[in-house]
Design an enzyme around this catalytic site. Structure first.
Site: not given
Ligand code: DX5
Ligand code: ZN
Length: 221
Positions: A34, A9, A38, A200-201, A67, A36, A178-180, A145-148, A69, A140
């Site tokens: 990916h 991402s 928002m 992502g992170s 994606h 994202d 997607d996520g974590g 909304g946020f990475g990390g 959102m 999900m």
């Molecule tokens: C969250 C996004 C994810 C996010 C994943 O809203 O849809 O794609 O960037 O980031 P990590 O891998 O850091 O959880």
């Molecule tokens: Zn995403």
């Protein structure tokens, strides 16, 4: 053994060097970018949109996985395809079944892919009617909304359910998560039947994308 695909991402990428970041994940054998999107309404954060997509498309050699959102995907989905997305995933909270069928029809006519996703607190039953029209089902595993953020463990049950449902009903969608995602959660997702992992992170905060993407694909054991 099936090949696990990784979709970094770029929400967590270095935007001052976005082209380099894209080249680096391509070298590291990522399968998708990916993307994202928002809108500050569907989720409490604003990221990027069509203008950035247009630039990313110009330099990307791998497929773009958008994606959305956003509260009104029906207004924008065609542009997201036309500006270079291979896959567009929308949230079940934002489209009726009829609307999703319309996106799926457009995707099919243009040899593209369409995804459906759901927030962690939305029950999996909600997306059942959508599954037969989806190329990708995105689980999900954090609140969008946020990475990390940290991986929500009960996402694994959703992956198992979707995998069984696919077999029983002879459907063809891929399961994306997607996520974590990190070297540990990736392994659990793969064991439960995931096909594509968004990260992502975990990728972009490292200084060795090749190693991180390899770890995500094969587990770091
Ligand atoms: C969250 C996004 C994810 C996010 C994943 O809203 O849809 O794609 O960037 O980031 P990590 O891998 O850091 O959880
Ligand atoms: Zn995403």
């Amino acid at each position: 053994m099936k090949e696990i695909k990784i979709a970094p991402s770029i929400l967590s990428a270095d935007f001052l060097h976005l082209e380099d970041e894209i080249k680096k994940i391509e070298e590291a054998k990522a399968s998708f970018i990916h993307f994202d999107v928002m809108d500050g309404s569907f989720v409490p954060n604003i990221s990027f949109g069509l203008v950035v997509l247009k630039s990313v498309s110009k330099v990307a050699s791998i497929k773009i996985d958008s994606h959305l959102m956003i509260v009104n995907p029906m207004k924008y989905y065609k542009e997201f395809y036309n500006l270079g997305s291979y896959n567009v995933t929308v949230h079940v909270e934002t489209v009726t079944l009829e609307e999703f069928k319309e996106i799926a029809k457009f995707a099919k006519e243009n040899n593209k892919s369409v995804g459906i996703t759901l927030n962690p607190e939305t029950s999996i039953e909600t997306i059942i009617p959508y599954l037969e029209y989806a190329s990708i089902v995105l689980v999900m595993s954090v609140k969008p909304g946020f990475g990390g953020q940290s991986f929500i463990e009960n996402s694994l049950e959703k992956i198992v359910f979707l995998n069984k449902f696919k077999d029983v009903h002879k459907l063809n969608y891929k399961i994306e998560v997607d996520g974590g995602i990190n070297n540990l959660t990736s392994k659990s997702c793969i064991d439960c039947g995931a096909d594509i992992l968004v990260a992502g992170s975990y990728v972009f905060s490292s200084n060795n994308y090749i190693e991180k993407i390899k770890e995500l694909k094969h587990g770091n054991l």
